[in-house]
Design a protein around this motif. Sequence first.
Motif, mmCIF file in Angstrom:
data_model
loop_
_atom_site.group_PDB
_atom_site.id
_atom_site.type_symbol
_atom_site.label_atom_id
_atom_site.label_comp_id
_atom_site.label_asym_id
_atom_site.label_seq_id
_atom_site.Cartn_x
_atom_site.Cartn_y
_atom_site.Cartn_z
ATOM 1 N N ALA A 53 62.022 139.348 18.200
ATOM 2 C CA ALA A 53 61.552 140.679 18.604
ATOM 3 C C ALA A 53 60.044 140.784 18.354
ATOM 4 N N THR A 54 59.352 141.401 19.281
ATOM 5 C CA THR A 54 57.896 141.492 19.197
ATOM 6 C C THR A 54 57.434 142.176 17.914
ATOM 7 N N ASP A 55 58.086 143.244 17.489
ATOM 8 C CA ASP A 55 57.639 143.952 16.288
ATOM 9 C C ASP A 55 57.745 143.080 15.038
ATOM 10 N N LEU A 56 58.692 142.143 15.020
ATOM 11 C CA LEU A 56 58.828 141.254 13.863
ATOM 12 C C LEU A 56 57.701 140.232 13.790
ATOM 13 N N LYS A 57 57.086 139.936 14.910
ATOM 14 C CA LYS A 57 55.927 139.036 14.882
ATOM 15 C C LYS A 57 54.831 139.640 14.006
ATOM 16 N N ALA A 58 54.710 140.955 14.048
ATOM 17 C CA ALA A 58 53.713 141.644 13.226
ATOM 18 C C ALA A 58 54.213 141.838 11.796
ATOM 19 N N SER A 59 55.402 142.403 11.642
ATOM 20 C CA SER A 59 55.851 142.778 10.300
ATOM 21 C C SER A 59 56.231 141.591 9.426
ATOM 22 N N LEU A 60 56.783 140.539 9.988
ATOM 23 C CA LEU A 60 57.173 139.377 9.185
ATOM 24 C C LEU A 60 56.110 138.286 9.159
ATOM 25 N N ALA A 61 55.568 137.958 10.324
ATOM 26 C CA ALA A 61 54.639 136.823 10.405
ATOM 27 C C ALA A 61 53.164 137.234 10.321
ATOM 28 N N GLY A 62 52.890 138.517 10.372
ATOM 29 C CA GLY A 62 51.511 138.964 10.201
ATOM 30 C C GLY A 62 50.635 138.899 11.430
ATOM 31 N N VAL A 63 51.215 138.787 12.611
ATOM 32 C CA VAL A 63 50.403 138.827 13.831
ATOM 33 C C VAL A 63 49.842 140.250 13.955
ATOM 34 N N PRO A 64 48.534 140.394 14.104
ATOM 35 C CA PRO A 64 47.970 141.737 14.213
ATOM 36 C C PRO A 64 48.570 142.520 15.387
ATOM 37 N N SER A 65 49.011 143.741 15.119
ATOM 38 C CA SER A 65 49.624 144.572 16.165
ATOM 39 C C SER A 65 48.697 144.767 17.346
ATOM 40 N N VAL A 66 47.410 144.933 17.058
ATOM 41 C CA VAL A 66 46.436 145.135 18.135
ATOM 42 C C VAL A 66 46.394 143.903 19.044
ATOM 43 N N GLU A 67 46.553 142.732 18.469
ATOM 44 C CA GLU A 67 46.574 141.501 19.261
ATOM 45 C C GLU A 67 47.818 141.449 20.151
ATOM 46 N N LEU A 68 48.950 141.845 19.602
ATOM 47 C CA LEU A 68 50.179 141.871 20.393
ATOM 48 C C LEU A 68 50.075 142.879 21.532
ATOM 49 N N GLU A 69 49.468 144.027 21.258
ATOM 50 C CA GLU A 69 49.298 145.040 22.300
ATOM 51 C C GLU A 69 48.353 144.553 23.390
ATOM 52 N N ARG A 70 47.288 143.864 22.991
ATOM 53 C CA ARG A 70 46.283 143.394 23.939
ATOM 54 C C ARG A 70 46.788 142.203 24.759
#
Length: 167
Positions: A53-70
């Motif tokens: 799930a995309t949100d877990l990339k941020a919350s578990l692995a630390g991918v910046p949310s802004v990067e995922l949005e962009r």
Amino acid sequence: MAAGEAGRLVAALVERGETVASAESLTAGLFAATIADVPGASAVLRGGFIVYATDLKASLAGVPSVELERNGPVHPDTARALADGARVRCGADWGVGLTGVAGPTDQDGVPVGTVYLGISGPDGDHVTSLRLDGDRGAIRQGAVGSALRELTARVSANREPSRPAPR
């Protein structure tokens, strides 16, 4: 084929006294499971995250949310951040991040078979773009095989002493 590659990777990591962790989207844990099939893997496999799930990339692995949005979840920068997040958050010498589209249809305009492999380690961060053919299973297996081969080559070629794993 992947089993042989996993064995070579485990041997190379054991020889250097180094460890690996993963953050996997496309492969959903298949990379780590392939390593875990090798006797002696417990000496080198720290752990990892299944971040389907995309949100877990941020919350578990630390991918910046802004990067995922962009950029979206299937992007070279996402693979790089997944790899670094796995390495740092699991306290490993090497991190692997895998993201891509296994199909059967394109995802947000990204074609089936597009895979990004991130590797983070003592020699820095690196991303490889892959274009794989086949069904879902073949694409996922191809991504794991490519990750095992590339990481083994990088571990074997790395002449620098390993930086202390973050704890």
